[in-house]
Motif scaffolding. Structure first.
Motif, PDB file in Angstrom:
ATOM      1  N   MET A 206       0.735  -1.257  -0.099  1.00 58.29           N
ATOM      2  CA  MET A 206       0.075  -0.008  -0.022  1.00 58.29           C
ATOM      3  C   MET A 206       0.841   1.129   0.076  1.00 58.29           C
ATOM      4  O   MET A 206       0.393   2.326   0.440  1.00 58.29           O
ATOM      5  CB  MET A 206      -0.905   0.039   1.243  1.00 58.29           C
ATOM      6  N   ASP A 207       1.959   1.290  -0.665  1.00 55.81           N
ATOM      7  CA  ASP A 207       2.887   2.490  -0.750  1.00 55.81           C
ATOM      8  C   ASP A 207       2.632   3.153  -2.296  1.00 55.81           C
ATOM      9  O   ASP A 207       2.294   2.408  -2.993  1.00 55.81           O
ATOM     10  CB  ASP A 207       4.305   1.785  -0.579  1.00 55.81           C
ATOM     11  N   LEU A 208       2.493   4.394  -2.143  1.00 55.19           N
ATOM     12  CA  LEU A 208       2.330   5.210  -3.287  1.00 55.19           C
ATOM     13  C   LEU A 208       3.451   5.210  -4.327  1.00 55.19           C
ATOM     14  O   LEU A 208       4.698   5.478  -3.705  1.00 55.19           O
ATOM     15  CB  LEU A 208       2.004   6.688  -2.770  1.00 55.19           C
ATOM     16  N   LYS A 209       3.036   4.766  -5.124  1.00 55.83           N
ATOM     17  CA  LYS A 209       4.098   4.756  -6.345  1.00 55.83           C
ATOM     18  C   LYS A 209       4.104   6.125  -7.138  1.00 55.83           C
ATOM     19  O   LYS A 209       5.341   6.576  -7.303  1.00 55.83           O
ATOM     20  CB  LYS A 209       3.642   3.436  -7.251  1.00 55.83           C
ATOM     21  N   TYR A 210       3.145   6.646  -7.643  1.00 60.60           N
ATOM     22  CA  TYR A 210       3.113   7.794  -8.535  1.00 60.60           C
ATOM     23  C   TYR A 210       1.620   8.341  -8.734  1.00 60.60           C
ATOM     24  O   TYR A 210       0.818   7.472  -8.256  1.00 60.60           O
ATOM     25  CB  TYR A 210       3.809   7.583  -9.786  1.00 60.60           C
ATOM     26  N   GLU A 211       1.709   9.609  -9.106  1.00 56.13           N
ATOM     27  CA  GLU A 211       0.389  10.221  -9.508  1.00 56.13           C
ATOM     28  C   GLU A 211       0.295  10.767 -10.779  1.00 56.13           C
ATOM     29  O   GLU A 211       1.222  11.127 -11.556  1.00 56.13           O
ATOM     30  CB  GLU A 211      -0.003  11.687  -8.484  1.00 56.13           C
ATOM     31  N   LEU A 212      -0.827  10.211 -11.607  1.00 51.85           N
ATOM     32  CA  LEU A 212      -0.978  10.720 -12.698  1.00 51.85           C
ATOM     33  C   LEU A 212      -1.491  11.980 -12.706  1.00 51.85           C
ATOM     34  O   LEU A 212      -2.672  12.257 -12.460  1.00 51.85           O
ATOM     35  CB  LEU A 212      -2.049   9.661 -13.193  1.00 51.85           C
ATOM     36  N   ARG A 213      -0.759  12.883 -13.305  1.00 52.42           N
ATOM     37  CA  ARG A 213      -1.023  14.377 -13.278  1.00 52.42           C
ATOM     38  C   ARG A 213      -0.769  14.928 -14.479  1.00 52.42           C
ATOM     39  O   ARG A 213       0.338  14.707 -15.050  1.00 52.42           O
ATOM     40  CB  ARG A 213      -0.363  15.128 -12.177  1.00 52.42           C
ATOM     41  N   SER A 214      -1.775  15.770 -15.049  1.00 51.70           N
ATOM     42  CA  SER A 214      -1.530  16.532 -16.312  1.00 51.70           C
ATOM     43  C   SER A 214      -0.695  17.740 -16.163  1.00 51.70           C
ATOM     44  O   SER A 214      -0.811  18.415 -15.176  1.00 51.70           O
ATOM     45  CB  SER A 214      -2.871  16.656 -17.011  1.00 51.70           C
ATOM     46  N   SER A 215       0.195  18.106 -17.032  1.00 47.10           N
ATOM     47  CA  SER A 215       0.846  19.223 -17.040  1.00 47.10           C
ATOM     48  C   SER A 215      -0.244  20.382 -17.396  1.00 47.10           C
ATOM     49  O   SER A 215       0.077  21.813 -17.003  1.00 47.10           O
ATOM     50  CB  SER A 215       1.791  19.433 -18.003  1.00 47.10           C
ATOM     51  N   GLN A 216      -1.284  20.210 -18.129  1.00 44.49           N
ATOM     52  CA  GLN A 216      -2.288  21.257 -18.283  1.00 44.49           C
ATOM     53  C   GLN A 216      -3.643  21.110 -17.469  1.00 44.49           C
ATOM     54  O   GLN A 216      -3.887  20.033 -16.971  1.00 44.49           O
ATOM     55  CB  GLN A 216      -2.837  21.538 -19.682  1.00 44.49           C
ATOM     56  N   SER A 217      -4.165  22.179 -17.164  1.00 45.89           N
ATOM     57  CA  SER A 217      -5.516  22.070 -16.560  1.00 45.89           C
ATOM     58  C   SER A 217      -6.463  21.090 -17.501  1.00 45.89           C
ATOM     59  O   SER A 217      -6.898  21.414 -18.446  1.00 45.89           O
ATOM     60  CB  SER A 217      -6.308  23.504 -16.257  1.00 45.89           C
ATOM     61  N   LEU A 218      -7.410  20.266 -16.751  1.00 46.29           N
ATOM     62  CA  LEU A 218      -8.259  19.318 -17.227  1.00 46.29           C
ATOM     63  C   LEU A 218      -9.626  20.183 -17.472  1.00 46.29           C
ATOM     64  O   LEU A 218     -10.093  20.637 -16.334  1.00 46.29           O
ATOM     65  CB  LEU A 218      -8.383  18.096 -16.396  1.00 46.29           C
ATOM     66  N   ASP A 219     -10.136  19.951 -18.562  1.00 43.95           N
ATOM     67  CA  ASP A 219     -11.361  20.497 -18.867  1.00 43.95           C
ATOM     68  C   ASP A 219     -12.562  19.544 -18.775  1.00 43.95           C
ATOM     69  O   ASP A 219     -13.643  19.726 -19.206  1.00 43.95           O
ATOM     70  CB  ASP A 219     -11.581  21.138 -20.161  1.00 43.95           C
ATOM     71  N   VAL A 220     -12.206  18.260 -17.861  1.00 38.52           N
ATOM     72  CA  VAL A 220     -13.229  17.155 -17.840  1.00 38.52           C
ATOM     73  C   VAL A 220     -13.240  16.935 -16.290  1.00 38.52           C
ATOM     74  O   VAL A 220     -12.202  16.811 -15.603  1.00 38.52           O
ATOM     75  CB  VAL A 220     -12.834  15.864 -18.421  1.00 38.52           C
ATOM     76  N   THR A 221     -14.503  16.865 -15.661  1.00 38.10           N
ATOM     77  CA  THR A 221     -14.487  16.283 -14.450  1.00 38.10           C
ATOM     78  C   THR A 221     -14.670  14.911 -14.167  1.00 38.10           C
ATOM     79  O   THR A 221     -15.646  14.282 -14.560  1.00 38.10           O
ATOM     80  CB  THR A 221     -15.729  17.125 -13.634  1.00 38.10           C
ATOM     81  N   TYR A 222     -13.606  14.227 -13.868  1.00 37.73           N
ATOM     82  CA  TYR A 222     -13.835  12.605 -13.818  1.00 37.73           C
ATOM     83  C   TYR A 222     -14.709  12.108 -12.998  1.00 37.73           C
ATOM     84  O   TYR A 222     -14.733  12.609 -11.923  1.00 37.73           O
ATOM     85  CB  TYR A 222     -12.427  12.096 -13.822  1.00 37.73           C
ATOM     86  N   ARG A 223     -15.468  11.126 -13.527  1.00 41.30           N
ATOM     87  CA  ARG A 223     -16.592  10.437 -12.620  1.00 41.30           C
ATOM     88  C   ARG A 223     -16.471   8.844 -12.953  1.00 41.30           C
ATOM     89  O   ARG A 223     -16.733   7.994 -12.209  1.00 41.30           O
ATOM     90  CB  ARG A 223     -17.865  10.872 -12.912  1.00 41.30           C
ATOM     91  N   VAL A 224     -16.058   8.443 -14.224  1.00 45.17           N
ATOM     92  CA  VAL A 224     -15.982   6.982 -14.390  1.00 45.17           C
ATOM     93  C   VAL A 224     -14.335   6.795 -15.093  1.00 45.17           C
ATOM     94  O   VAL A 224     -13.836   7.368 -15.565  1.00 45.17           O
ATOM     95  CB  VAL A 224     -16.923   6.613 -15.468  1.00 45.17           C
ATOM     96  N   PHE A 225     -14.122   5.498 -14.634  1.00 51.10           N
ATOM     97  CA  PHE A 225     -12.550   4.984 -15.067  1.00 51.10           C
ATOM     98  C   PHE A 225     -12.695   3.822 -15.285  1.00 51.10           C
ATOM     99  O   PHE A 225     -13.453   2.838 -15.022  1.00 51.10           O
ATOM    100  CB  PHE A 225     -11.813   5.143 -13.902  1.00 51.10           C
ATOM    101  N   THR A 226     -11.771   3.235 -16.419  1.00 50.74           N
ATOM    102  CA  THR A 226     -11.542   1.569 -16.776  1.00 50.74           C
ATOM    103  C   THR A 226     -10.206   1.587 -17.182  1.00 50.74           C
ATOM    104  O   THR A 226      -9.686   2.383 -17.964  1.00 50.74           O
ATOM    105  CB  THR A 226     -12.610   1.309 -17.573  1.00 50.74           C
ATOM    106  N   CYS A 227      -9.633   0.336 -16.965  1.00 50.97           N
ATOM    107  CA  CYS A 227      -8.218  -0.095 -17.433  1.00 50.97           C
ATOM    108  C   CYS A 227      -8.452  -0.863 -18.523  1.00 50.97           C
ATOM    109  O   CYS A 227      -9.211  -1.892 -18.566  1.00 50.97           O
ATOM    110  CB  CYS A 227      -7.406  -0.580 -16.540  1.00 50.97           C
ATOM    111  N   ASN A 228      -7.545  -1.004 -19.647  1.00 48.97           N
ATOM    112  CA  ASN A 228      -7.501  -2.130 -20.638  1.00 48.97           C
ATOM    113  C   ASN A 228      -7.012  -3.329 -20.449  1.00 48.97           C
ATOM    114  O   ASN A 228      -6.389  -3.551 -19.196  1.00 48.97           O
ATOM    115  CB  ASN A 228      -6.874  -1.561 -21.835  1.00 48.97           C
TER     116      ASN A 228
END
Length: 695
Positions: A206-228
């Motif tokens: 349960m150690d933190l590895k990294y954060e997915l962060r965009s260099s630009q401001s996001l114009d979407v408010t995330y509510r749903v997610f899925t991985c391939n």
């Protein structure tokens, strides 16, 4: 094919081998307690039990479903069996059956617990607790050994072999957790928060590895997610028509997909298994109820499931199979064979490539006589419709015969022309100024319409009709018959009223002869025509006590709106309005004759009622063609047209009275009052006799 889960604990799904249609629909699963709406006390009563959750097993062999009453069903498509796993005291919020043991099922309930059931023995194996808020997601590791259960305040890692909690991830109180899911082919998990932050953790420590962060401001408010499936990317979407595809190794957004402009929000995202299609495909359930299949590489929409009238609410697809299950807004579950859908997609692509090749090779293709005629008629449509002076009944019949329907752009104008609507604005305003009719003051309780605007339009329309023709308040069919017109013409309320009034004057002749009961005289006409054209099917109806009130009145009082989609319904009414009033009665017979095969396989009255209350995949073009055939082959002495009056438009200036019914119907309210008075007098006299005898 429709499958009804009857009021029993188990049974077969298919009576015969299912026939998968070109749209890929394998079967429509309808809940066991579902029955058609009925009128009781003048109000529409419904006992629908809808499905709220669905999950497909990894191999696509089984489907688990839960309804609003807490019933858990397991449907095995391979064994052709279904059975009730458990009846719980509360509805479930999430279901997962993609576990190591195929007989196990994880179900989250409204008491914040997750319970594990064995689908064969129907026993509860364990109850997993530790959450203080509702469960929002259940993610199972690719090894099937671990499950990640998420609520808004925490995420718990459970060992599915021992059914014990291994780790717990605590969340800060000021940020809600939206989802926690395993990244496939790795020992990492992704947590997604309401502030758009996404963190990747080591599942063991349960150690933190990294954060997915965009260099630009996001114009979407995330509510749903899925991985391939290979864990290389994660798709994110929310309150926008944009979908962001994150590349996990590089920790960057490498693709942005834009959906259709009418999409305001994405409700659910799922990756399709790669073995079904050569390219990566994303499934997106949109806020308008359409499920869109998107080719990520081409950034193109390749298929859609669902419409505005038949919305997709939730989906679940098999990880290694080809089964897709969709909960529709009706509460039913539609099961699709994705193999069939992708064959259609590939065929259309090959056809498109062939067309492009032919265009390149033969740039000057010869225009045939048929093409020249079609172009000429299209030009004629535009010219005739735009110039109302030359728009005649004969020309409109030519257009309808050629194309099968009127152009949608000019449909309202054409209907006005066919019906010769007077547009009596002053008379309509006088009716409108009377306010809401008492009979429809609480129509919102009977018909809970979501749109307040549409509800007001509907209420005003019914009230105006009631003040114009008070006798309609004694009937039960007016709201169901008028609602589709109110919805279609809600932006022109005068036209909506005059269309409904014209239909009442002409197409509901003799419907009021037996109010508040159905028009038995009209139904007997339909029955005579039906028995003449198909004696075997008619005897089948008689054998199982299926009356005209089941197969004819249900279609007439709704104007076919319950058995056809919006576009099909408008196409049918193009033909109804341009023909004499008896055409609609023949269409009832034609609808039954077209569905001869499925109806012969119905053996219970309830099955017949269901058939005439819901969509059955019947093509409207086939019904229209059969209607004209029935009219041509019916003897004149059986034709309802010999009894009904020809079409008569509304009067210009002042609307005529709706008075073409027996005198006893005109005096129906007064007769009821007189009858009640006589009963009261008789009762008082009997009381006096009793009291005098006691003396």
């Amino acid at each position: 094919m429709q499958v009804f889960l009857r009021k029993k604990r188990s049974g077969n799904i298919f009576v015969k081998k299912p026939d998968v249609g070109p749209d890929g629909l394998l079967v429509e699963i309808i809940n066991s307690l579902r029955c058609p709406p009925t009128y009781a006390g003048g109000c529409l009563q419904s006992s629908e039990v809808i499905f709220t959750q669905v999950a497909v097993s990894a191999d696509g062999d089984s489907i688990a479903a839960g309804d609003v009453h807490g019933n858990l069903f397991c449907v095995n498509l391979v064994k052709n069996r279904f059975h009730l796993v458990k009846h719980l005291s509360m509805p479930c919020s999430r279901i997962s059956i993609s576990l190591k043991r195929k007989t196990d099922m994880l179900v989250s309930l409204s008491d914040y617990s997750v319970r594990c059931f064995n689908t064969e023995t129907q026993e509860q194996l364990a109850c997993l607790r530790g959450h203080q808020t509702s469960i929002v997601n259940i993610s199972v590791h690719s090894s099937k050994r671990y499950a990640l259960i998420t609520s808004s305040e925490t995420a718990s890692l459970w060992n599915l072999d021992t059914l014990e909690r291994k780790r717990k991830l605590s969340i800060a109180q000021n940020v809600d957790l939206l989802a926690a899911l395993f990244i496939p082919n790795s020992n990492s998990m992704l947590t997604c928060f309401k502030d758009n932050s996404m963190l990747v953790w080591d599942a063991e420590s349960m150690d933190l590895k990294y954060e997915l962060r965009s260099s630009q401001s996001l114009d979407v408010t995330y509510r749903v997610f899925t991985c391939n499936s290979d864990g290389s990317s994660v798709a994110c979407a929310g309150k926008s028509n944009l979908i962001h595809i994150w590349d996990i190794p590089s920790q960057k957004i490498h693709r942005v997909l834009q959906l259709a402009p009418e999409t305001k929000q994405v409700k659910q995202l799922e990756y399709l298994p790669k073995h079904l299609y050569p390219e990566e495909v994303l499934l997106a359930v949109c806020s308008n109820g359409v499920l869109r299949l998107i080719d990520i590489k081409e950034s193109a929409e390749i298929w859609t499931i669902g419409t505005y009238e038949h919305k997709v609410v939730q989906i679940s697809c098999a990880e290694a199979g080809s089964i897709l299950a969709c909960i529709m807004d009706s509460g039913n579950i539609n099961v699709y064979e994705m193999d069939v859908i992708f064959k259609q997609i590939q065929a259309s692509k090959l056809l498109e490539q062939k067309k492009m090749h032919e265009i390149d090779q033969q740039p000057r293709t010869r225009v045939t006589k048929v093409q020249r005629k079609a172009t000429k008629i299209k030009d004629m449509i535009t010219e005739r419709v735009e110039n109302s002076k030359t728009l005649s009944h004969v020309r409109l019949r030519e257009i309808l015969k050629e194309y099968g329907e009127f152009p949608e752009k000019y449909r309202t104008f054409i209907w006005k022309t066919i019906l010769r609507l007077p547009e009596n604005y002053d008379s309509y305003s006088a009716l409108l100024n009377k306010g809401i009719h008492p009979a429809f003051a609480e129509i919102h309780k009977v018909y809970p319409i979501r749109s307040l605007k549409l509800l007001r339009v509907f209420q005003r329309l019914l009230s105006a009709v009631a003040y114009w023709a008070p006798v309609v308040t004694e009937s039960t069919f007016l709201p169901t018959l008028a609602f589709p017109f109110a919805k279609l013409l809600q932006n022109n309320q005068l036209i909506a009223f005059e269309v409904v009034a014209t239909i009442l004057v002409n197409w509901t002749q003799k419907w009021f002869d037996f109010i508040p009961n159905p028009p038995l005289n009209i139904l007997s006409l339909i029955e005579n025509v039906f028995s003449y054209h198909d004696k075997e099917l008619f005897q089948h109806f008689v054998r199982y006590r299926v009356t005209t009130q089941t197969y004819a009145w249900s279609l007439l009082q709704t104007g076919f709106s319950e058995v056809f989609s919006r576009d099909e319904w408008m196409k049918l009414w193009d033909h109804i309005l341009i023909n004499e009033p008896s055409w609609m009665l023949m269409a009832v017979v034609a609808y039954t004759l077209v569905n001869r095969g499925p109806l012969l396989e119905c053996y219970e009255v309830e099955e017949f009622k269901q058939f005439y209350r819901y969509h059955n995949g019947t093509g409207v073009a086939q019904v229209i063609k059969e209607t004209y055939k029935v009219i041509c082959t019916t003897p004149s002495d059986l034709n309802p047209g010999s009894i009904l009056q020809p079409f008569h438009p509304l009067n210009k200036g002042q609307y005529q009275l709706l008075a073409k019914f027996p005198q006893r119907v005109k005096n129906f309210p007064q007769n009821e009052i007189d009858r009640i008075k006589q009963e009261q007098i008789a009762l008082l006299k009997s009381d006096d006799v009793i009291s005098w005898s006691k003396r």
